[in-house]
Design an enzyme around this catalytic site. Structure first.
Site, PDB file in Angstrom:
ATOM      1  N   GLY A  47      26.377  42.102 -60.855  1.00  0.00           N
ATOM      2  CA  GLY A  47      25.531  41.775 -59.711  1.00  0.00           C
ATOM      3  C   GLY A  47      26.394  41.648 -58.472  1.00  0.00           C
ATOM      4  O   GLY A  47      26.416  40.604 -57.813  1.00  0.00           O
ATOM      5  N   TYR A 234      10.227  24.951 -57.512  1.00  0.00           N
ATOM      6  CA  TYR A 234      11.512  25.526 -57.894  1.00  0.00           C
ATOM      7  C   TYR A 234      12.079  24.838 -59.145  1.00  0.00           C
ATOM      8  O   TYR A 234      11.866  25.297 -60.253  1.00  0.00           O
ATOM      9  CB  TYR A 234      12.517  25.486 -56.732  1.00  0.00           C
ATOM     10  CG  TYR A 234      13.670  26.425 -56.977  1.00  0.00           C
ATOM     11  CD1 TYR A 234      13.640  27.737 -56.505  1.00  0.00           C
ATOM     12  CD2 TYR A 234      14.772  26.039 -57.735  1.00  0.00           C
ATOM     13  CE1 TYR A 234      14.661  28.633 -56.769  1.00  0.00           C
ATOM     14  CE2 TYR A 234      15.810  26.923 -58.010  1.00  0.00           C
ATOM     15  CZ  TYR A 234      15.751  28.204 -57.525  1.00  0.00           C
ATOM     16  OH  TYR A 234      16.766  29.087 -57.804  1.00  0.00           O
TER      17      TYR A 234
END
Length: 397
Positions: A47, A234
């Site tokens: 990534g 979240y």
């Protein structure tokens, strides 16, 4: 072609190659300005093309002089169609690394797949032998499990009850109320499958079995906790369950790497503008207020400042790696200071469409968003004709 930002909702459909290149150069210059880091010399970043992953690769290469391999899934350009920003970032990184005599190669493909894992392992064997550090920084909303063939899609939902609070459209500055319905168990399971630690473990097991992890190798994945304000959507929502799984996986990986004295850590990072965070309700408003407060205190950081501090002050400080009671490295420490959060809470109660430009840093949020795609970067002539076709010098076929 002359490239301008073209928006669809919270996504920018274009990217500017020169802007992305200058953004990467700015990050490199920052790392160089902070001095050398006594860090790893052979690094794999999974990534590696945007955000914390890109900043980690830059910190490794230009802070520690490391040879780096970057894995990412990005779209190359076509005639009259720009590449994804991550593709331009990777091209710019390699160009700068090569100019400084640093080894840098990249693999573009689905990091969740066995094919890309094996291709990466073969490259390490052939070129580096082993790696000392593996950064795991994937941020995909979809994952196909290579063992089961099942495709999982993550969900951004609260658990147990509907969540209602303020949010902002950072394009218009309109502050509105939003409600998000609670998830079901499938939402939780799918989100954990995509964003939890399962793939991280697969990478580390495959690399250990192939013998490409050096003795005392370290691996680091990234997480976020955030304030009580954002908890329902979240940390106590579906994404939070995935982060819990990711953090627990660090201990499992450390146990699996006992034979080489390897260690796995999760670094909890600061809230920042990313493509992913821009789509999460409530978060853009929180970040715009947080930026205002942290900039006023002189402690604001972007991705590169966070990663340089992580590498220099935490991972490779010459001593013990400091962790919290759950074994996590905390570079969100400045964000989570009591005085910072108290000021953000106070501003949150006041925030309206009419006053947000004064009490928050909506402009800073917007600028950071456009910067992700190579726009609004100082020193770039956006009226100039540029070639949208850019190659990554050492992209491995």
């Amino acid at each position: 072609m002359i490239i301008e930002p073209r928006m669809r909702g919270f996504i920018c459909l274009t990217a500017h190659p020169k802007g992305c290149e200058q953004n990467v150069i700015n990050q490199i210059n920052y790392v160089k300005s902070k001095g050398a880091i006594d860090g790893p010399k052979r690094v794999l970043v999974i990534g590696a093309s945007t955000g914390f992953g890109l900043a980690s690769r830059i910190s490794s290469a230009f802070g520690s002089g490391a040879s780096t391999i970057g894995v990412f899934f990005e779209k190359p350009a076509a005639p009259r169609k720009t590449a994804s920003p991550g593709f331009y970032n990777a091209a710019a990184f390699e160009k700068q690394a090569i100019a400084e005599g640093l080894y840098a190669k990249s693999i573009n493909g689905d990091a969740f797949s066995d094919e890309i894992k094996m291709k990466t392992i073969d490259l390490i064997k052939n070129d580096l032998g082993q790696v000392d550090l593996v950064i795991y920084s994937l941020a995909s909303p979809v994952r196909t499990n290579p063992k089961t063939g099942i495709t999982h899609r993550s969900a951004l939902k609260p658990i147990g009850q509907t969540f209602s609070n303020k949010t902002v459209d950072f394009h218009t500055g309109n502050v509105t109320e939003i409600s998000i319905d609670p998830c079901n168990q499938d939402d939780i399971d799918n989100t954990v499958a995509v964003m939890g630690g399962d793939d991280w473990m697969m990478w580390m097991e495959a690399m250990k079995e192939a013998g490409v992890l050096a003795d005392n190798a370290m691996t680091v994945a990234y997480s976020y906790i955030g304030p009580k304000l954002t908890e329902p959507v979240y940390r106590k929502g579906t994404i939070g369950r995935a982060k819990d799984h990711l953090e627990a996986t660090a201990f499992d990986i450390t146990k699996a790497l006992e034979g080489i004295n390897g260690k796995a850590y999760v670094s909890v990072n600061k809230a920042l503008v990313t493509q992913a965070s821009s789509a999460i309700p409530v978060i853009p408003l929180y970040i715009s207020l947080l930026y205002k407060v942290m900039k006023a205190e002189g402690i604001h950081e972007g991705c590169i400042e966070q990663m340089q501090r992580l590498f220099a002050d935490r991972l490779f400080n010459g001593g013990e790696i400091p962790v919290d009671e759950k074994g996590r490295i905390r570079v969100d420490d400045w964000e989570m200071r009591d005085d910072i959060q108290a000021k953000v809470d106070e501003l949150w109660e006041q925030a309206t469409t009419e006053n947000l430009t004064e009490i928050g840093d909506l402009q800073g949020y917007s600028d950071d968003f456009y910067n992700l795609f190579g726009f609004k970067i100082d020193g770039v002539d956006y009226t100039a004709d540029v070639n949208e076709i850019v190659e990554i010098p050492h992209l491995v076929d």
